[in-house]
Design a protein around this motif. Structure first.
Motif, mmCIF file in Angstrom:
data_model
loop_
_atom_site.group_PDB
_atom_site.id
_atom_site.type_symbol
_atom_site.label_atom_id
_atom_site.label_comp_id
_atom_site.label_asym_id
_atom_site.label_seq_id
_atom_site.Cartn_x
_atom_site.Cartn_y
_atom_site.Cartn_z
ATOM 1 N N THR A 1 -33.519 21.900 12.675
ATOM 2 C CA THR A 1 -33.066 23.734 12.581
ATOM 3 C C THR A 1 -34.016 24.114 11.240
ATOM 4 O O THR A 1 -33.784 24.943 11.393
ATOM 5 N N TYR A 2 -34.305 22.858 10.554
ATOM 6 C CA TYR A 2 -34.401 23.853 9.485
ATOM 7 C C TYR A 2 -36.523 24.717 10.089
ATOM 8 O O TYR A 2 -36.002 25.564 9.325
ATOM 9 N N THR A 3 -36.987 24.293 11.000
ATOM 10 C CA THR A 3 -37.836 24.648 11.573
ATOM 11 C C THR A 3 -37.598 26.404 12.111
ATOM 12 O O THR A 3 -38.275 27.250 11.638
ATOM 13 N N GLU A 4 -36.402 26.011 12.672
ATOM 14 C CA GLU A 4 -35.704 27.917 13.074
ATOM 15 C C GLU A 4 -35.201 28.464 12.466
ATOM 16 O O GLU A 4 -35.745 29.472 12.605
ATOM 17 N N TYR B 1 -48.188 16.998 13.226
ATOM 18 C CA TYR B 1 -46.465 17.497 13.407
ATOM 19 C C TYR B 1 -46.669 18.559 12.872
ATOM 20 O O TYR B 1 -46.721 18.907 12.245
ATOM 21 N N LYS B 2 -45.616 19.551 13.634
ATOM 22 C CA LYS B 2 -45.687 21.171 13.225
ATOM 23 C C LYS B 2 -44.334 21.640 12.720
ATOM 24 O O LYS B 2 -43.574 21.335 13.342
ATOM 25 N N VAL B 3 -44.305 20.600 11.716
ATOM 26 C CA VAL B 3 -43.054 21.018 10.482
ATOM 27 C C VAL B 3 -43.426 20.563 9.343
ATOM 28 O O VAL B 3 -45.123 20.388 8.772
ATOM 29 N N GLY C 1 -42.909 22.170 4.717
ATOM 30 C CA GLY C 1 -41.977 23.505 3.895
ATOM 31 C C GLY C 1 -40.891 21.793 3.224
ATOM 32 O O GLY C 1 -41.509 20.512 4.119
ATOM 33 N N ALA C 2 -39.883 21.983 2.889
ATOM 34 C CA ALA C 2 -39.530 20.769 2.027
ATOM 35 C C ALA C 2 -38.772 19.674 3.100
ATOM 36 O O ALA C 2 -38.979 18.613 3.006
ATOM 37 N N GLN C 3 -38.967 20.461 4.601
ATOM 38 C CA GLN C 3 -37.886 19.372 5.620
ATOM 39 C C GLN C 3 -39.414 18.432 6.306
ATOM 40 O O GLN C 3 -39.256 16.852 5.721
ATOM 41 N N ALA C 4 -40.666 18.657 6.001
ATOM 42 C CA ALA C 4 -41.516 17.291 6.586
ATOM 43 C C ALA C 4 -41.980 16.932 5.384
ATOM 44 O O ALA C 4 -42.812 15.355 5.416
ATOM 45 N N ILE C 5 -42.065 17.740 3.867
ATOM 46 C CA ILE C 5 -42.323 16.551 2.802
ATOM 47 C C ILE C 5 -41.319 14.977 3.144
ATOM 48 O O ILE C 5 -40.966 14.063 2.328
ATOM 49 N N ALA C 6 -39.776 15.579 3.431
ATOM 50 C CA ALA C 6 -38.750 14.590 3.392
ATOM 51 C C ALA C 6 -39.098 13.714 4.105
ATOM 52 O O ALA C 6 -38.814 12.522 4.363
ATOM 53 N N ALA C 7 -39.365 13.881 5.687
ATOM 54 C CA ALA C 7 -40.072 13.519 6.984
ATOM 55 C C ALA C 7 -40.902 11.939 6.284
ATOM 56 O O ALA C 7 -40.691 11.387 6.259
ATOM 57 N N LEU C 8 -41.819 13.028 5.851
ATOM 58 C CA LEU C 8 -43.044 12.420 5.269
ATOM 59 C C LEU C 8 -42.466 11.021 4.219
ATOM 60 O O LEU C 8 -43.025 9.437 4.672
ATOM 61 N N ALA C 9 -41.286 11.260 3.905
ATOM 62 C CA ALA C 9 -41.260 10.059 2.265
ATOM 63 C C ALA C 9 -40.196 9.547 3.377
ATOM 64 O O ALA C 9 -40.124 8.345 2.671
#
Lengths: 429, 429
Positions: free
Chosen positions: A44-47, A177-179, A181-189
């Protein structure tokens, strides 16, 4: 550039972007969504933010090959040679576990262990820097980190920059991974169905990335919140004005908020540099950025004595420091606070940005007073080792119990004393 | 204590106090006031929160002497001996600046410099721990920090604990202020008329101190936000139940939220420890705290195999780990995540709290996955050193410029090239 005289309490006019309340709220919401909805939230956020549907998040073998094919052989060679230099410099930093023993059999020491998993954030778009991939991934590799995960926002074509992917391949990073912003940081954390969580997140990013890192700090480790780039050049009459000016501008082109400062004992150098900057800045492709940065954050400070100049530098605690003077090594010895120190005419700052080997991830905004360049220690942690011998224990048990009672911690004292009543126990040692 | 079987994905039930929005707001207000009003704010808040007017903030020579006189010679000797052990262990961690050279004259390296000034927070009241003074101040001393400032809230009598002051004297701390809470953290971070600001703040404190440290993080360095204490004991059938139980309780008495966990391959040890804990906890002065902690956060996990037990420990990443088994050193080698590892029957955890030498400031709440015990590295920072020779420069200049252009940073490329047009310059090298 305006020329000013040295005065005590000199300090850089710096700009730290703390983010607005709205930005912080937006970042908190994104993190919450990713924790709740995982991959779906990433899509969603990537879009929404990158304007593209990423399809598979994981970069494929084919994409890696395509990226390499998009670069010239010469470009690949340069990245490879830079990587070799960076790897060599960081491998020199690797530390071993160590211990001491005494003749009673007591062993004390530190066990060093690489982190299990590290995430590297790599910005996308116009700021796609292959050097950043090398500088963040290779110290982790040198430390022995087994899992290095890279994340970066896809471009409008749904792809990552070929130079970034090629650098990742050269650095040995395989999980990308192709992501962004903040969403990528959240995924890593916190992890998603696809992206397993990591122990530490490093790498630069925009304000949303910086705020997200600050938000997840504690649940995972982070490197630092980097501010705009800074250079201070400490020069005397032996420096060449055109070179000093070019080096000041190499920082200024990064960001309108970058700081470029000349501290000099030579009034004539000060004047020549000011005029060289004016001349050179007009010819730069990133003229607007560099000119604004020089106008708002550029400074030339003239000192009566070299001792004052050194004081000024220690006061500034700059990210990058060039020393272009007679007896530059003696002056280096007096510098207490600087991220990286470039010595002599041929150590132009870009030498360190790309190629020499030391890291270009450096403490900004005066934090060189207490922080270090990114280094292998950032990816290894220590565990204390305490193996107390029975002899040492019997000798010190009463003292340890007495110390515990001084602090009112009776159970601590009793834990020690429990060994005394079990003299002939079935103890394992 | 309830006995459970090992299952994958074991994790400690932990309690992290993040603070309420009201608490965060209160802390932000205090920091704002101290930045604005300096000492006056410190006096106001000390009167409000500590119920006493501190008069002079600085602890006087006379107060130091009185404190020492209030302790017995034996107590002073024990603190002194512990300090010697802690000093020795930390001096072994001191690292030197280093560099490499090549035969063209290029020099690369890291310059290590102690921080200029460090603040040590020491809690007051019932939690006045002289050991905490030693563990926080001595690593900074060992690192070569010249200015170590201690702050601690005064008691109702307007004074600090004699044991704390005596420990400070033994540790060589001379600048001590009677101020605590968020106001003390603000003073250390930003300075007042009396208290000059520091570069890093270490030491434990209550929720207001923790929130204040989080708030000032970035402007100064901080150590970590410590959570409640934890112990995991990895034991087999060779361990003695009474000793294991006593060690579990030594953590439990700290805090109702402290975690005490036994992981064992022996069902009979599990049962014996459970019954020993019940027996011993009833006899403790801090019975209420210890019993609540054991009830809410105490666990006994039985594993079929030692490999499972090791997996469980790595999953927990405990602050303290005791290994009381056969072949304990081989098991230690397999532990990836633990703050401090105590090996064998005579390495009861209080041995490390007070006396052996390694630090008792340890990563809690699973952060041993990526953090280390407080150590000398925390008080030294690095500056990269880059002295590029003319030969190295000429050999690599084109490559460096090409790398810069790959990233679209033309001014970087021109900074390098500015040296080429000045072949016969008046350069200083």
């Amino acid at each position: 550039m305006k020329i000013e005289r040295f005065a005590e309490g000199i300090s850089l006019k710096r700009s730290v972007e703390a983010g607005t309340a709205d930005q912080r709220k937006a970042v908190q919401d994104i993190i919450y969504d990713v924790r709740k909805s995982g991959n779906a939230a990433l899509h969603t956020y990537t879009e929404r933010f990158d304007g593209v549907s990423p399809g598979e998040l994981l970069v494929s073998e084919q994409e890696m090959e395509d990226a390499t094919a998009a670069l010239t052989a010469e470009q690949l060679d340069i990245i490879q040679e830079a990587a070799n230099n960076i790897r060599m410099f960081h491998e020199k930093q690797i530390r071993n576990s160590w211990f001491t023993t005494d003749d009673t059999g007591t062993m004390l020491g530190q066990k060093l262990t690489p982190l299990d998993a590290v995430g590297v954030y790599v910005p996308g778009g116009t700021a796609a820097y292959p050097s950043s991939v090398l500088m963040n991934a290779l110290p982790a590799k040198a430390a022995g980190v087994e899992r290095i995960v890279m994340v970066s926002p896809p471009g409008k074509d749904g792809k990552l920059s070929p130079a970034v992917l090629a650098a990742a391949k050269i650095a040995g990073v395989k999980e990308i991974y192709k992501v962004g912003g903040a969403q990528a940081i959240a995924a890593l954390a916190y992890g998603t169905e696809t992206i397993k969580k990591v122990d530490k997140i490093v790498g630069p990013g925009n304000i949303y990335v910086a705020l997200a890192k600050r938000e997840v700090f504690g649940d995972v480790a982070i490197d630092m919140i980097a501010g705009p780039s800074e250079i201070a050049i400490l020069a005397d009459e032996t420096a060449i004005a055109a070179e000093v000016a070019a080096d000041l501008l190499s920082q200024a082109e990064h960001d309108v908020r970058a700081c470029s400062v000349l501290v000099t004992t030579s009034t004539s150098l000060a004047e020549e540099v000011a005029s060289e900057v004016t001349k050179q800045v007009a010819l730069l492709p990133r003229h607007d950025i560099a000119a604004a940065s020089i106008r708002d954050y550029g400074r030339i400070v003239v000192c009566g004595k070299m001792a004052e100049a050194v004081e000024a530098i220690n006061e500034l605690a700059p990210e990058h420091l060039e020393i272009v003077t007679k007896d530059a090594l003696e002056i280096m010895a007096k510098i207490r606070h600087a991220g990286a120190i470039f010595i002599g005419r041929f150590s132009s700052e870009p030498v360190g940005d790309y190629f020499a080997g030391p890291n270009h991830v450096l403490p900004t905004n005066g934090t060189a007073r207490f922080s270090s360049p990114l280094n292998v220690d950032d990816f290894q942690k220590k565990s204390s080792i305490i193996m107390y011998s029975e002899t040492a224990f019997r000798k010190n048990a009463e003292k340890i119990a007495a110390f515990a009672r001084m602090e009112g911690l009776e159970a601590h004292a009793r834990a020690i004393e429990s060994r005394s009543v079990n003299e002939s126990g079935k103890g394992p040692e």
